[in-house]
Design a protein around this motif. Structure first.
Motif, PDB file in Angstrom:
ATOM      1  N   GLU A 105      -2.572  10.480  43.677  1.00  0.00           N
ATOM      2  CA  GLU A 105      -3.802   9.934  43.086  1.00  0.00           C
ATOM      3  C   GLU A 105      -4.567  11.011  42.338  1.00  0.00           C
ATOM      4  O   GLU A 105      -5.076  10.775  41.242  1.00  0.00           O
ATOM      5  CB  GLU A 105      -4.699   9.346  44.170  1.00  0.00           C
ATOM      6  N   TRP A 106      -4.649  12.195  42.931  1.00  0.00           N
ATOM      7  CA  TRP A 106      -5.370  13.295  42.296  1.00  0.00           C
ATOM      8  C   TRP A 106      -4.688  13.715  40.989  1.00  0.00           C
ATOM      9  O   TRP A 106      -5.347  13.919  39.966  1.00  0.00           O
ATOM     10  CB  TRP A 106      -5.460  14.460  43.272  1.00  0.00           C
ATOM     11  N   ILE A 107      -3.381  13.811  41.005  1.00  0.00           N
ATOM     12  CA  ILE A 107      -2.647  14.218  39.804  1.00  0.00           C
ATOM     13  C   ILE A 107      -2.743  13.144  38.724  1.00  0.00           C
ATOM     14  O   ILE A 107      -2.956  13.440  37.548  1.00  0.00           O
ATOM     15  CB  ILE A 107      -1.179  14.531  40.151  1.00  0.00           C
ATOM     16  N   GLU A 108      -2.612  11.871  39.112  1.00  0.00           N
ATOM     17  CA  GLU A 108      -2.707  10.792  38.135  1.00  0.00           C
ATOM     18  C   GLU A 108      -4.102  10.714  37.533  1.00  0.00           C
ATOM     19  O   GLU A 108      -4.253  10.419  36.349  1.00  0.00           O
ATOM     20  CB  GLU A 108      -2.329   9.461  38.777  1.00  0.00           C
ATOM     21  N   CYS A 109      -5.123  10.977  38.318  1.00  0.00           N
ATOM     22  CA  CYS A 109      -6.494  10.953  37.810  1.00  0.00           C
ATOM     23  C   CYS A 109      -6.700  12.049  36.777  1.00  0.00           C
ATOM     24  O   CYS A 109      -7.285  11.820  35.714  1.00  0.00           O
ATOM     25  CB  CYS A 109      -7.487  11.120  38.959  1.00  0.00           C
ATOM     26  N   GLY A 110      -6.222  13.247  37.051  1.00  0.00           N
ATOM     27  CA  GLY A 110      -6.473  14.373  36.172  1.00  0.00           C
ATOM     28  C   GLY A 110      -5.510  14.512  35.019  1.00  0.00           C
ATOM     29  O   GLY A 110      -5.728  15.323  34.121  1.00  0.00           O
ATOM     30  N   HIS A 111      -4.456  13.689  35.001  1.00  0.00           N
ATOM     31  CA  HIS A 111      -3.446  13.818  33.960  1.00  0.00           C
ATOM     32  C   HIS A 111      -4.038  13.515  32.582  1.00  0.00           C
ATOM     33  O   HIS A 111      -4.604  12.454  32.356  1.00  0.00           O
ATOM     34  CB  HIS A 111      -2.274  12.881  34.224  1.00  0.00           C
ATOM     35  N   GLY A 112      -3.939  14.459  31.687  1.00  0.00           N
ATOM     36  CA  GLY A 112      -4.382  14.262  30.315  1.00  0.00           C
ATOM     37  C   GLY A 112      -5.870  14.472  30.082  1.00  0.00           C
ATOM     38  O   GLY A 112      -6.339  14.307  28.960  1.00  0.00           O
ATOM     39  N   LEU A 113      -6.631  14.791  31.117  1.00  0.00           N
ATOM     40  CA  LEU A 113      -8.075  14.970  30.952  1.00  0.00           C
ATOM     41  C   LEU A 113      -8.452  16.393  30.566  1.00  0.00           C
ATOM     42  O   LEU A 113      -9.477  16.613  29.947  1.00  0.00           O
ATOM     43  CB  LEU A 113      -8.819  14.614  32.241  1.00  0.00           C
ATOM     44  N   GLY A 114      -7.663  17.341  30.957  1.00  0.00           N
ATOM     45  CA  GLY A 114      -8.048  18.738  30.798  1.00  0.00           C
ATOM     46  C   GLY A 114      -8.699  19.218  32.079  1.00  0.00           C
ATOM     47  O   GLY A 114      -9.236  18.427  32.869  1.00  0.00           O
ATOM     48  N   GLN A 115      -8.676  20.513  32.301  1.00  0.00           N
ATOM     49  CA  GLN A 115      -9.127  21.074  33.575  1.00  0.00           C
ATOM     50  C   GLN A 115     -10.616  20.850  33.822  1.00  0.00           C
ATOM     51  O   GLN A 115     -11.028  20.483  34.920  1.00  0.00           O
ATOM     52  CB  GLN A 115      -8.811  22.567  33.620  1.00  0.00           C
ATOM     53  N   THR A 116     -11.442  21.029  32.810  1.00  0.00           N
ATOM     54  CA  THR A 116     -12.888  20.911  33.000  1.00  0.00           C
ATOM     55  C   THR A 116     -13.296  19.484  33.336  1.00  0.00           C
ATOM     56  O   THR A 116     -14.025  19.246  34.296  1.00  0.00           O
ATOM     57  CB  THR A 116     -13.625  21.382  31.723  1.00  0.00           C
ATOM     58  N   ARG A 117     -12.813  18.520  32.562  1.00  0.00           N
ATOM     59  CA  ARG A 117     -13.142  17.113  32.841  1.00  0.00           C
ATOM     60  C   ARG A 117     -12.532  16.637  34.145  1.00  0.00           C
ATOM     61  O   ARG A 117     -13.146  15.871  34.889  1.00  0.00           O
ATOM     62  CB  ARG A 117     -12.651  16.230  31.696  1.00  0.00           C
ATOM     63  N   ALA A 118     -11.316  17.077  34.428  1.00  0.00           N
ATOM     64  CA  ALA A 118     -10.641  16.637  35.651  1.00  0.00           C
ATOM     65  C   ALA A 118     -11.392  17.118  36.887  1.00  0.00           C
ATOM     66  O   ALA A 118     -11.505  16.385  37.869  1.00  0.00           O
ATOM     67  CB  ALA A 118      -9.207  17.138  35.674  1.00  0.00           C
ATOM     68  N   ARG A 119     -11.914  18.341  36.869  1.00  0.00           N
ATOM     69  CA  ARG A 119     -12.684  18.833  38.023  1.00  0.00           C
ATOM     70  C   ARG A 119     -13.908  17.971  38.268  1.00  0.00           C
ATOM     71  O   ARG A 119     -14.297  17.735  39.405  1.00  0.00           O
ATOM     72  CB  ARG A 119     -13.112  20.275  37.796  1.00  0.00           C
ATOM     73  N   ARG A 120     -14.536  17.534  37.196  1.00  0.00           N
ATOM     74  CA  ARG A 120     -15.760  16.741  37.333  1.00  0.00           C
ATOM     75  C   ARG A 120     -15.446  15.289  37.691  1.00  0.00           C
ATOM     76  O   ARG A 120     -16.054  14.710  38.578  1.00  0.00           O
ATOM     77  CB  ARG A 120     -16.549  16.818  36.020  1.00  0.00           C
ATOM     78  N   GLU A 121     -14.495  14.687  37.003  1.00  0.00           N
ATOM     79  CA  GLU A 121     -14.238  13.257  37.161  1.00  0.00           C
ATOM     80  C   GLU A 121     -13.314  12.916  38.333  1.00  0.00           C
ATOM     81  O   GLU A 121     -13.336  11.787  38.816  1.00  0.00           O
ATOM     82  CB  GLU A 121     -13.645  12.702  35.861  1.00  0.00           C
ATOM     83  N   CYS A 122     -12.516  13.854  38.773  1.00  0.00           N
ATOM     84  CA  CYS A 122     -11.556  13.576  39.851  1.00  0.00           C
ATOM     85  C   CYS A 122     -11.938  14.269  41.152  1.00  0.00           C
ATOM     86  O   CYS A 122     -11.081  14.493  42.008  1.00  0.00           O
ATOM     87  CB  CYS A 122     -10.155  14.012  39.415  1.00  0.00           C
ATOM     88  N   GLN A 123     -13.189  14.607  41.320  1.00  0.00           N
ATOM     89  CA  GLN A 123     -13.644  15.296  42.528  1.00  0.00           C
ATOM     90  C   GLN A 123     -13.385  14.481  43.803  1.00  0.00           C
ATOM     91  O   GLN A 123     -12.914  15.027  44.797  1.00  0.00           O
ATOM     92  CB  GLN A 123     -15.131  15.661  42.400  1.00  0.00           C
ATOM     93  N   PRO A 124     -13.666  13.144  43.810  1.00  0.00           N
ATOM     94  CA  PRO A 124     -13.391  12.383  45.049  1.00  0.00           C
ATOM     95  C   PRO A 124     -11.912  12.398  45.447  1.00  0.00           C
ATOM     96  O   PRO A 124     -11.593  12.526  46.633  1.00  0.00           O
ATOM     97  CB  PRO A 124     -13.834  10.958  44.705  1.00  0.00           C
TER      98      PRO A 124
END
Length: 106
Positions: A39-58
């Motif tokens: 779930e964490w990898i699928e959430c952050g895929h394609g977002l970039g590191q900065t956005r993924a840290r913020r949007e995939c925190q849960p």
């Protein structure tokens, strides 16, 4: 390369190697948290590191909790502290089997 299935021919799977919970385990037992990692990898895929840290925190927090059980340990520590406090105040007496005293066996 998808057409030649090079990973299979060479005998290794880079995708499984990169995902921590999908690694091969002793006796073929699956890892304990692969769904949370996925779930964490699928959430952050394609977002970039900065956005993924913020949007995939849960999702990341769920994965880390599954791996390390830190929230569970803090909760257990709080429960035991409350029990010790109640015992000290005389409001709670644990049963004999919680004190290490067992019933005599026949």
């Amino acid at each position: 390369l998808p057409f030649w299935d090079l990973q299979r021919q060479l005998g290794f799977d880079v995708d499984r190697w990169l995902v921590r919970q999908s690694m091969r385990r002793s006796y073929g037992i699956a890892g304990s948290c692969p769904a949370f990692e996925r779930e964490w990898i699928e959430c952050g895929h394609g977002l970039g590191q900065t956005r993924a840290r913020r949007e995939c925190q849960p999702e990341y927090e769920d994965f880390m909790e599954c791996m390390h059980r830190t929230k569970l340990a803090m909760r257990l520590k709080t429960i035991l502290a409350q029990r010790d406090k109640l015992i000290k105040e005389g409001k709670y007496t644990p049963p004999d089997y919680h004190k290490g005293k067992e019933e005599p066996r026949p």
